[in-house]
Design a protein around this motif. Structure first.
Motif, mmCIF file in Angstrom:
data_model
loop_
_atom_site.group_PDB
_atom_site.id
_atom_site.type_symbol
_atom_site.label_atom_id
_atom_site.label_comp_id
_atom_site.label_asym_id
_atom_site.label_seq_id
_atom_site.Cartn_x
_atom_site.Cartn_y
_atom_site.Cartn_z
ATOM 1 N N LYS A 219 1.102 3.038 3.884
ATOM 2 C CA LYS A 219 1.880 3.415 2.714
ATOM 3 C C LYS A 219 2.829 2.294 2.293
ATOM 4 O O LYS A 219 3.049 2.055 1.098
ATOM 5 N N ILE A 222 0.789 -0.416 0.501
ATOM 6 C CA ILE A 222 0.492 -0.001 -0.871
ATOM 7 C C ILE A 222 1.713 -0.200 -1.759
ATOM 8 O O ILE A 222 1.616 -0.707 -2.884
ATOM 9 N N SER A 223 2.868 0.187 -1.241
ATOM 10 C CA SER A 223 4.109 0.037 -1.994
ATOM 11 C C SER A 223 4.438 -1.430 -2.253
ATOM 12 O O SER A 223 4.896 -1.794 -3.342
ATOM 13 N N ARG A 225 2.356 -3.819 -2.641
ATOM 14 C CA ARG A 225 1.457 -4.314 -3.704
ATOM 15 C C ARG A 225 1.859 -3.795 -5.085
ATOM 16 O O ARG A 225 1.724 -4.503 -6.081
ATOM 17 N N LYS A 226 2.373 -2.569 -5.145
ATOM 18 C CA LYS A 226 2.637 -1.925 -6.435
ATOM 19 C C LYS A 226 4.028 -2.223 -6.991
ATOM 20 O O LYS A 226 4.230 -2.221 -8.199
ATOM 21 N N THR A 227 4.986 -2.436 -6.105
ATOM 22 C CA THR A 227 6.381 -2.575 -6.535
ATOM 23 C C THR A 227 6.628 -3.945 -7.163
ATOM 24 O O THR A 227 6.429 -4.984 -6.524
ATOM 25 N N LYS A 228 7.073 -3.929 -8.419
ATOM 26 C CA LYS A 228 7.358 -5.174 -9.148
ATOM 27 C C LYS A 228 8.836 -5.533 -9.032
ATOM 28 O O LYS A 228 9.696 -4.674 -8.830
ATOM 29 N N ALA A 242 10.534 -2.040 -1.708
ATOM 30 C CA ALA A 242 9.159 -1.544 -1.574
ATOM 31 C C ALA A 242 8.945 -0.908 -0.204
ATOM 32 O O ALA A 242 8.273 0.125 -0.088
#
Length: 500
Positions: A219, A222-223, A225-228, A242
């Motif tokens: 998890k 994934i975070s 990779r997704k958190t900008k 993240a």
């Protein structure tokens, strides 16, 4: 008539011979302690099959090499966690530079071995100098792989076979529920699995605790990779934010899986047993437990009602390890045992078929050798799992020890209080939420893990546990469990109100 009875007698004798031949074989191959030339004391969490196969194989190897017969005195006080407690007590009572009456520690994960190594419990392994080509380079055992350590930097311990955490499930039970077989950690949190998941207490099972850590790390990955990055935020700040999000997502998934739990056992090995029996539809277990039951339940057509899968992108490859204790009474013999385990001869036993050249004598182990150069076409032809080639491709999961490694113990405590000590309230809330269609406000309350946020777990919770004040640790646990009980009770109330 006489001819008839002679024929019947011949059949009976033949059947008896077949029945007792394994016993005769065992007596012929096993060495009694009184007739042994040397005794090796090994402490291990390994099951009887592994102990028996490697005991027989090493005895044969050592006799060929030295002419001496070996008796292995296996000490099996429980799992790795129990063994660690036993060993710590022994070392506390031992005088400086003296041994503890045990020569080898065989089996268990890197976490425990690395801790004991740093405490100065192990001797350096001769195999690193004698067979330097077995380590590093293109064909040797990598020091790290997928973020996991495969042997100690100080050369006091080494992995001898590979392990992976995953999911076991009962084909018939899953079909009866009308579900697709679970393929990810998230699948175990589906409400349709309510009351159908077998679980173990992470405080009692190191392997299950590691499975939970894998889930949380997935998890977090994934975070990450997704958190900008937000305006004015540097990379370190973005990364920490993240990690916080991913940590919460991981704990929330653990809540759902635990709410689906039928029970929490003390033993990880009970999980595949109960799943195989149909007492639960699925559970979290290490690969060799799952594969052992898969093998045990195989039908003539090759099918088995117990299956094991590695969750997609959610688990790393780690190692089962071996080490020689400082002050071992039989240092040469102990070092020879390690050398045998890492030799080609010892490595192929892990996955070869019974009766094949160099394979186990009685039962397949269905585990994966750690040495990359063992996966040759010749060996694979006799392997029970020839399709599994662990080093062929880059790992789809990279463990990052710096994120959760230092708080591994704290994570276990969090799960215990969040899911086990408050399990009745957790399960009641999950059931109510499911029946009411998961109203958003109630679900948010159910998933409130702010009391055990990443910052609080790495800070106050971990610090409290490091102080080793049992009274204060118990009080902290009571407060934590109480907060979650209240959250779950209030989530039920909010779910009821949402439908009025």
């Amino acid at each position: 008539m006489k001819k008839y009875w002679n024929k019947r007698l011949g059949v009976i004798v033949a059947l008896v011979a077949v029945a007792i031949s394994p016993l005769l074989l065992q007596r012929a191959e096993s060495i009694d302690r009184s007739s042994a030339d040397e005794v090796l004391v090994v402490i291990s969490p390994h099951n009887e099959t592994i102990r028996q196969e490697f005991g027989l194989a090493f005895n044969k190897y050592w006799q060929e090499r030295t002419g001496k017969k070996i008796f292995i005195d296996w000490r099996t006080p429980g799992g790795t966690s129990e063994i660690r407690l036993v060993l710590e007590n022994k070392f506390k009572s031992a005088e400086a530079d003296q041994g503890i009456g045990i020569d080898v520690f065989f089996g268990g994960g890197e976490y425990v071995f690395e801790k004991m190594s740093k405490a100065g419990r192990f001797a350096k392994l001769d195999v690193f100098e004698k067979h330097a080509d077995w380590f590093g380079g293109k064909e040797g055992i990598p020091q790290t792989y997928g973020g996991e350590m495969f042997y100690g930097k100080d050369h006091t311990w080494a992995g001898v076979c590979l392990s992976q955490f995953g999911i076991c499930y009962n084909v018939n039970s899953v079909a009866k529920l009308g579900l697709e077989p679970p393929a990810s950690w998230d699948d175990l949190g589906r409400p349709e699995f309510f009351g159908e998941i077998a679980m173990a207490d992470p405080m009692k099972s190191g392997s299950v605790a590691r499975a939970f850590e894998m889930l949380v790390q997935q998890k977090i990955h994934i975070s990450l990779r997704k958190t900008k990055r937000e305006p004015g935020e540097n990379e370190s700040q973005r990364r920490l934010r993240a990690i916080r999000y991913g940590w919460a997502d991981g704990l929330n998934l653990i809540q759902k899986i635990a709410a689906n739990a039928r029970y929490f056992t003390d033993s990880a090995s009970k999980i595949p047993h109960d799943v195989a029996q149909g007492n639960a539809a699925a559970g979290m277990c290490i690969d060799f437990y799952g594969r052992a039951y898969n093998e045990k339940l195989k039908q003539l057509d090759g099918s088995s009602r117990l299956q094991w899968v590695a969750p997609v992108g959610g688990t790393s490859l780690s190692v089962d390890t071996v080490a020689v204790f400082r002050g071992a009474e039989q240092p040469e013999l102990a070092q020879g045992f390690v050398e045998f385990l890492l030799s080609q001869r010892g490595q192929v036993i892990w996955n070869k078929k019974v009766g094949s050249d160099g394979g186990p004598s009685r039962q397949v182990l269905r585990r994966l050798p750690v040495r990359p150069d063992v996966y040759t076409a010749e060996n694979l032809a006799d392997f029970t799992d020839p399709e599994i080639l662990p080093y062929k491709e880059e790992p789809d999961f990279v463990y990052q020890p710096e994120i959760t490694g230092p708080i591994f113990g704290a994570l276990r405590v969090v799960i215990k209080n969040m899911c086990i000590d408050s399990h009745d309230e957790l399960q009641a809330a999950w059931k109510a939420l499911s029946e009411k269609g998961f109203p958003e406000r109630a679900l948010v309350h159910f998933h409130d893990v702010s009391y055990v946020s990443y910052d609080k777990t790495t800070g106050g919770i971990s610090q409290q546990l490091r102080m080793k004040n049992k009274v204060e640790a118990i009080e902290m646990s009571k407060r934590m469990a109480g907060i979650f009980r209240r959250n779950y009770t209030e989530a039920i109330e909010l779910a009821e109100e949402a439908k009025k």
